[in-house]
Write a protein that holds these residues in place. Sequence first.
Motif, PDB file in Angstrom:
ATOM      1  N   GLU A   2      69.048 -41.791 -12.090  1.00 22.78           N
ATOM      2  CA  GLU A   2      69.297 -40.338 -11.707  1.00 22.78           C
ATOM      3  C   GLU A   2      70.330 -40.091 -10.945  1.00 22.78           C
ATOM      4  O   GLU A   2      70.422 -40.628  -9.873  1.00 22.78           O
ATOM      5  CB  GLU A   2      67.911 -39.622 -11.342  1.00 22.78           C
ATOM      6  CG  GLU A   2      67.023 -39.646 -12.321  1.00 22.78           C
ATOM      7  CD  GLU A   2      65.788 -39.000 -11.656  1.00 22.78           C
ATOM      8  OE1 GLU A   2      64.901 -38.534 -12.578  1.00 22.78           O
ATOM      9  OE2 GLU A   2      65.737 -38.491 -10.329  1.00 22.78           O
ATOM     10  N   TYR A   3      71.225 -39.269 -11.222  1.00 23.42           N
ATOM     11  CA  TYR A   3      72.540 -38.744 -10.431  1.00 23.42           C
ATOM     12  C   TYR A   3      72.568 -37.204 -10.630  1.00 23.42           C
ATOM     13  O   TYR A   3      71.856 -36.439 -11.039  1.00 23.42           O
ATOM     14  CB  TYR A   3      73.749 -39.523 -10.983  1.00 23.42           C
ATOM     15  CG  TYR A   3      73.670 -40.820 -11.369  1.00 23.42           C
ATOM     16  CD1 TYR A   3      74.292 -41.359 -10.367  1.00 23.42           C
ATOM     17  CD2 TYR A   3      73.409 -41.269 -12.376  1.00 23.42           C
ATOM     18  CE1 TYR A   3      74.578 -43.117 -10.371  1.00 23.42           C
ATOM     19  CE2 TYR A   3      73.550 -42.658 -12.638  1.00 23.42           C
ATOM     20  CZ  TYR A   3      74.059 -43.581 -11.554  1.00 23.42           C
ATOM     21  OH  TYR A   3      73.956 -44.909 -11.592  1.00 23.42           O
ATOM     22  N   TYR A  72      71.586 -35.205 -13.642  1.00 20.72           N
ATOM     23  CA  TYR A  72      72.296 -36.306 -14.702  1.00 20.72           C
ATOM     24  C   TYR A  72      71.293 -37.753 -14.760  1.00 20.72           C
ATOM     25  O   TYR A  72      71.372 -38.375 -13.894  1.00 20.72           O
ATOM     26  CB  TYR A  72      73.583 -36.681 -14.518  1.00 20.72           C
ATOM     27  CG  TYR A  72      74.245 -37.426 -15.591  1.00 20.72           C
ATOM     28  CD1 TYR A  72      74.307 -37.255 -16.997  1.00 20.72           C
ATOM     29  CD2 TYR A  72      74.825 -38.789 -15.142  1.00 20.72           C
ATOM     30  CE1 TYR A  72      74.965 -38.153 -17.908  1.00 20.72           C
ATOM     31  CE2 TYR A  72      75.308 -39.662 -16.076  1.00 20.72           C
ATOM     32  CZ  TYR A  72      75.393 -39.225 -17.266  1.00 20.72           C
ATOM     33  OH  TYR A  72      75.978 -40.380 -18.102  1.00 20.72           O
ATOM     34  N   LYS A  74      71.041 -41.135 -16.731  1.00 20.37           N
ATOM     35  CA  LYS A  74      71.561 -41.882 -17.725  1.00 20.37           C
ATOM     36  C   LYS A  74      70.414 -42.979 -18.124  1.00 20.37           C
ATOM     37  O   LYS A  74      70.269 -44.095 -17.343  1.00 20.37           O
ATOM     38  CB  LYS A  74      72.824 -42.536 -17.062  1.00 20.37           C
ATOM     39  CG  LYS A  74      73.729 -43.234 -17.879  1.00 20.37           C
ATOM     40  CD  LYS A  74      74.803 -43.743 -17.101  1.00 20.37           C
ATOM     41  CE  LYS A  74      75.538 -44.898 -17.994  1.00 20.37           C
ATOM     42  NZ  LYS A  74      76.627 -45.302 -17.152  1.00 20.37           N
ATOM     43  N   ASP A  75      69.690 -42.837 -19.236  1.00 16.64           N
ATOM     44  CA  ASP A  75      68.921 -43.961 -19.831  1.00 16.64           C
ATOM     45  C   ASP A  75      69.410 -44.210 -21.156  1.00 16.64           C
ATOM     46  O   ASP A  75      70.528 -44.291 -21.248  1.00 16.64           O
ATOM     47  CB  ASP A  75      67.566 -43.295 -19.894  1.00 16.64           C
ATOM     48  CG  ASP A  75      66.925 -43.070 -18.444  1.00 16.64           C
ATOM     49  OD1 ASP A  75      66.954 -44.042 -17.536  1.00 16.64           O
ATOM     50  OD2 ASP A  75      65.981 -42.278 -18.201  1.00 16.64           O
ATOM     51  N   GLU A  76      68.589 -44.330 -22.016  1.00 13.60           N
ATOM     52  CA  GLU A  76      69.101 -44.633 -23.590  1.00 13.60           C
ATOM     53  C   GLU A  76      69.583 -43.358 -24.085  1.00 13.60           C
ATOM     54  O   GLU A  76      70.603 -43.448 -24.831  1.00 13.60           O
ATOM     55  CB  GLU A  76      67.857 -45.033 -24.270  1.00 13.60           C
ATOM     56  CG  GLU A  76      67.313 -46.553 -23.963  1.00 13.60           C
ATOM     57  CD  GLU A  76      66.100 -46.718 -24.750  1.00 13.60           C
ATOM     58  OE1 GLU A  76      65.887 -46.117 -25.807  1.00 13.60           O
ATOM     59  OE2 GLU A  76      65.370 -47.554 -24.419  1.00 13.60           O
ATOM     60  N   LYS A  78      71.479 -39.752 -22.633  1.00 15.29           N
ATOM     61  CA  LYS A  78      71.841 -38.896 -21.354  1.00 15.29           C
ATOM     62  C   LYS A  78      71.381 -37.692 -21.513  1.00 15.29           C
ATOM     63  O   LYS A  78      71.630 -36.946 -22.502  1.00 15.29           O
ATOM     64  CB  LYS A  78      73.262 -39.198 -21.419  1.00 15.29           C
ATOM     65  CG  LYS A  78      73.715 -40.613 -21.165  1.00 15.29           C
ATOM     66  CD  LYS A  78      75.326 -40.508 -21.369  1.00 15.29           C
ATOM     67  CE  LYS A  78      75.851 -42.252 -21.186  1.00 15.29           C
ATOM     68  NZ  LYS A  78      77.323 -42.165 -21.415  1.00 15.29           N
ATOM     69  N   THR A  79      70.871 -37.087 -20.362  1.00 13.12           N
ATOM     70  CA  THR A  79      70.290 -35.605 -20.368  1.00 13.12           C
ATOM     71  C   THR A  79      70.871 -35.002 -19.023  1.00 13.12           C
ATOM     72  O   THR A  79      71.354 -35.663 -18.048  1.00 13.12           O
ATOM     73  CB  THR A  79      68.838 -35.405 -20.443  1.00 13.12           C
ATOM     74  OG1 THR A  79      68.341 -36.301 -19.101  1.00 13.12           O
ATOM     75  CG2 THR A  79      68.071 -36.134 -21.522  1.00 13.12           C
TER      76      THR A  79
END
Length: 85
Positions: A2-3, A72, A74-76, A78-79
């Motif tokens: 998480e960013y 933001y 960032k896993d499989e 991006k959301t």
Amino acid sequence: MEYIIVTFESTNFAIQAESVLKSRNLNIQIIPTPREITLSCGISILTQIENLNKIDELVKLGKIRIKEVYKYVKDEVKTLERLRP
């Protein structure tokens, strides 16, 4: 991971914020602003979500001027999720 992505009204505000945040030893990265967010300023700041409170404090003190903050993930997939107007 998480960013947060911090956006700005202008490139000048982004560069000023970069200087202030780096002077406070925050780990940040200048990135192109994702098109899904805005087209108003071409650069944004990416940093760990743990830095959000420090950024909020700097905004309250008038040290930096931001437009919006997005979470933001960032896993499989991006959301993006807007956290601050």
